[in-house]
Design an enzyme around this catalytic site. Structure first.
Site, PDB file in Angstrom:
ATOM      1  N   CYS A   1       0.837  -1.208   0.000  1.00  0.00           N
ATOM      2  CA  CYS A   1       0.000   0.000   0.000  1.00  0.00           C
ATOM      3  C   CYS A   1       0.868   1.253   0.000  1.00  0.00           C
ATOM      4  O   CYS A   1       0.592   2.216  -0.710  1.00  0.00           O
ATOM      5  CB  CYS A   1      -0.927  -0.007   1.211  1.00  0.00           C
TER       6      CYS A   1
ATOM      7  N   CYS B   1      -5.187  -1.664   6.482  1.00  0.00           N
ATOM      8  CA  CYS B   1      -5.832  -0.382   6.210  1.00  0.00           C
ATOM      9  C   CYS B   1      -7.117  -0.520   5.407  1.00  0.00           C
ATOM     10  O   CYS B   1      -8.016   0.303   5.529  1.00  0.00           O
ATOM     11  CB  CYS B   1      -4.861   0.534   5.476  1.00  0.00           C
TER      12      CYS B   1
END
Length: 676
Positions: A348, A448
């Site tokens: 990410c 996340c």
């Protein structure tokens, strides 16, 4: 006769009591008038040649010589004598004040650091230890304020304990550490100390485990102290409380999540005069994952709005759901399906936050991109060109440099970490000072993009279930059945009992030690802490290595002395997973992107697909790589060889039984014939 026995039983105790009184009074009369009486243990202690005292008096001895001294002291003794000697060492340790030598400590206060008094978990007794570190006086000028394992020694290991035998063990460990280099102590294998000292057979399992726990706690405290003391003390470190934007013209795109960290980062930037535009990245795949549970992204956006309103800036929302699915989710699912352990957070950062986001704001021409990560950056003019170096944060628990290991030099050139030099407690204080609307909001946990969705449920939604066998890695015995390789990871203990047969569960604890994706098999062992797994838990091949010093074309900075060289074994500090634990070891580069790693200590679980991150002794994050599945291949090949040998032995045994059985049948037939 009965009356005589009864009278003897009544009188004999009184006779023995009278004799003892006479003996004690007569012995006192023979002693000089000024003689002082001591308890028996104290009197024995004065005659006891203490190995601990020898090591304490000469703390300049090398680590190896001290270990040899302890080994020679105990190797020839019987178990009972070892225990008695440890009790005496415990008495001596207690009489010295629990190793707290204030006079000696005063010598180190000018250039020393100490840890908090910390309880040692896993001990039979209640044990607390505290470390005091000092730097070598000869190296202070050379290192100019830096603290590294190579120039820092343990001045003292203070401690307390409520059991004499354990106190003796603590005394041995304390005196061994005194004067030793931190680098020497960090190389110690906690599970081997008891064997190297010759104590294993003389101590109970709980005492042996307690010694290992003392070593592990010491190493953990050393890691925390060294991490705290290796903060980058340089004017080049980006500390935003001491800097301001040039003429108020520098523009920053800040990634705002709704949490405390990024909100404090926003207010620090505004306080320094930067022109900040906060962005919220929408990556939650509500269309596909909404049925699994609730993601707080709507709550996050609402909180971001409140933070921005208070700060007087406008929030912008960027939708990167498709990019996230293509570049992070697909990677995660693919790796899990192959039985590997993915790390979506690293992907990410490298592919989304510092990748696709850069592309999304390219037309707005921001000078910097800022986040609430706990990591430090240093601008450097070394190696004939300007480069940015990444360092661990001073907070060892919150440090997030592990998740940033895959960034390139081109990416970090534009990055700001406004809170990277702060500890979490200070960030909370700033949140209160700024009176942020989210100052009491707890830290987010988990991946996340999942929110409150469990990772297991996410994998089940994408991969379903695929039932397979769980085998004993030592015998090949079937222990149970799993629902899919992706639900288990190497080193796992918690939860494995639910898929094992009850008869197998009773023989635990069991650990996952390997997976065979081609045959859909999970291998477990209840001997994970034994020598059979020393090599698989400390050596592995690493691939896809990348360095933060790489340029956009993947070329290393020419002449960079901080980076390992191909064909040469380099000593490094490593992280196998996010957290405060650091492990020293060596990396031998086999090519630009592959290498061989040897850890100084066994790891709890080396899983293919997992990232290993490399640091130098100054806490600089150099880069990282991925644990190769060759790690499994080597184990599985060894397992197949053992099973083949085992099978051949079984076949030979069955053949011998058949031959023996046929001979017995012939003997029985001949016997019957004789009778007839």
């Amino acid at each position: 006769a009965g009356l005589c026995c009864q009278a003897y039983g009544l009188l004999m105790p009184k006779i023995l009591w009278a004799k003892s009184i006479l003996a004690s009074t007569s012995s006192k009369r023979l002693l000089p008038a000024n003689h002082q009486h001591y308890p028996r243990t104290r009197r024995r202690e004065t005659r006891h040649a203490s190995v601990v005292q020898s090591m304490v008096q000469d703390d300049s001895s090398s680590w190896k010589s001290k270990q040899e001294l302890v080994r020679q002291e105990f190797q020839q003794l019987a178990a009972d004598d070892i225990q008695k000697k440890l009790v005496l060492e415990g008495h001596a340790f207690e009489n010295r004040g629990g190793a707290i030598d204030n006079k000696r400590f005063g010598m180190y206060q000018v250039d020393s650091r100490s840890s908090e008094l910390t309880r040692v978990k896993g001990c039979t007794a209640t044990v607390y230890i505290q470390l005091v570190l000092k730097r070598d006086s000869d190296s202070n000028k050379q290192h100019e304020g830096s603290w590294s394992p190579a120039n820092t020694r343990v001045a003292q290991v203070r401690g307390t304990c409520d059991a004499l035998l354990s106190k003796g063990i603590l005394a041995l460990w304390s005196s061994s550490c005194q004067g030793a280099l931190v680098s020497d102590i960090m190389r110690v294998d906690p599970n081997k100390v008891s064997d190297e000292w010759g104590l294993r057979l003389a101590l109970s399992r709980g005492r042996n485990d307690g010694l290992a726990s003392m070593v592990q706690t010491t190493q953990s405290l050393l890691q925390e102290l060294m991490s705290d003391m290796s903060r980058v003390v340089s004017e080049e470190v980006i500390k935003l409380e001491n800097t301001t934007a040039i003429d108020g013209q520098s523009t920053v795109a800040l990634l705002l999540s709704g949490g405390v960290d990024s909100s404090v980062a926003l207010n620090l930037l505004l306080q320094q005069g930067y022109k900040v535009t906060p962005f919220y990245l929408k990556i939650w795949l509500e269309d596909e994952l909404a049925h699994l549970g609730q993601c707080p992204w709507e709550d996050d956006v609402a909180m971001c709005q409140q933070v921005c309103e208070q700060a007087g800036v406008d929030l912008e929302i960027i939708n990167l759901q498709k990019e996230y699915k293509d570049r992070v989710i697909s990677y995660t699912v693919e790796q899990a399906q192959q039985g590997k352990t993915p790390n979506p957070d690293i992907m990410c950062n490298s592919r989304i936050k510092f990748g696709c986001f850069y592309d999304a704001i390219a037309t707005q021409d921001f000078d910097y991109v800022a986040t609430g990560h706990y990591a430090q950056l240093v601008r450097s003019d070394n190696y004939n060109e300007k480069r940015v170096r990444l360092f661990r944060a001073p907070d060892p628990v919150k440090d997030q440099s592990y998740f940033l290991c895959a960034l390139t030099q081109e990416q970090v050139q534009r990055v700001l970490f406004p809170i990277g030099h702060l500890e979490k407690s200070r960030v909370r204080e700033l949140a209160n000072e700024f009176e942020l609307p989210n100052r009491h909001r707890p830290d987010s946990q988990g991946l996340c993009f999942l929110g409150k969705v469990k990772f297991e449920d996410f994998l089940k939604a994408y991969l379903g279930e695929s039932k397979g066998e769980i085998l004993d890695a030592a015998t090949g015995e079937v222990l149970g059945h799993h629902r899919g390789l992706w639900f288990h990871t190497v080193g796992q203990r918690k939860g494995i009992g639910k898929v094992l047969f009850p008869t197998a569960t009773a023989k635990g604890p069991w650990y996952v030690v390997a997976k065979d994706p081609t045959r859909n098999i999970v291998f477990c062992s209840n001997q994970y802490d034994q020598g059979l797994f020393d090599q698989p838990r400390s050596e592995f091949t690493v691939e896809s290595i990348s360095w933060i010093a790489d340029d956009s074309r993947g070329n290393l900075a020419e002449g960079n002395p901080n980076l390992p060289k191909t064909g040469i074994s380099s000593r490094l500090i490593m992280k196998i997973r996010h957290g405060p634990r650091l492990v020293p070891g060596s990396l031998e580069l086999l090519s630009q992107t592959t290498g061989k790693v040897r850890l100084d200590q066994k790891d709890s679980g080396l899983a293919p697909g997992q990232y290993v991150v490399f640091y130098n002794e100054q806490a600089e994050c150099l880069g990282g790589g991925v644990i190769s599945e060759r790690h499994w291949a080597k184990f599985l090949l060894s397992y197949e060889q053992k099973m083949r040998i085992f099978s051949e032995q079984q076949d030979e045994s069955e053949l011998e039984q058949e031959i023996r059985g046929s001979k017995e049948d012939r003997n029985k037939t001949s016997s019957l014939a004789t009778l007839m």
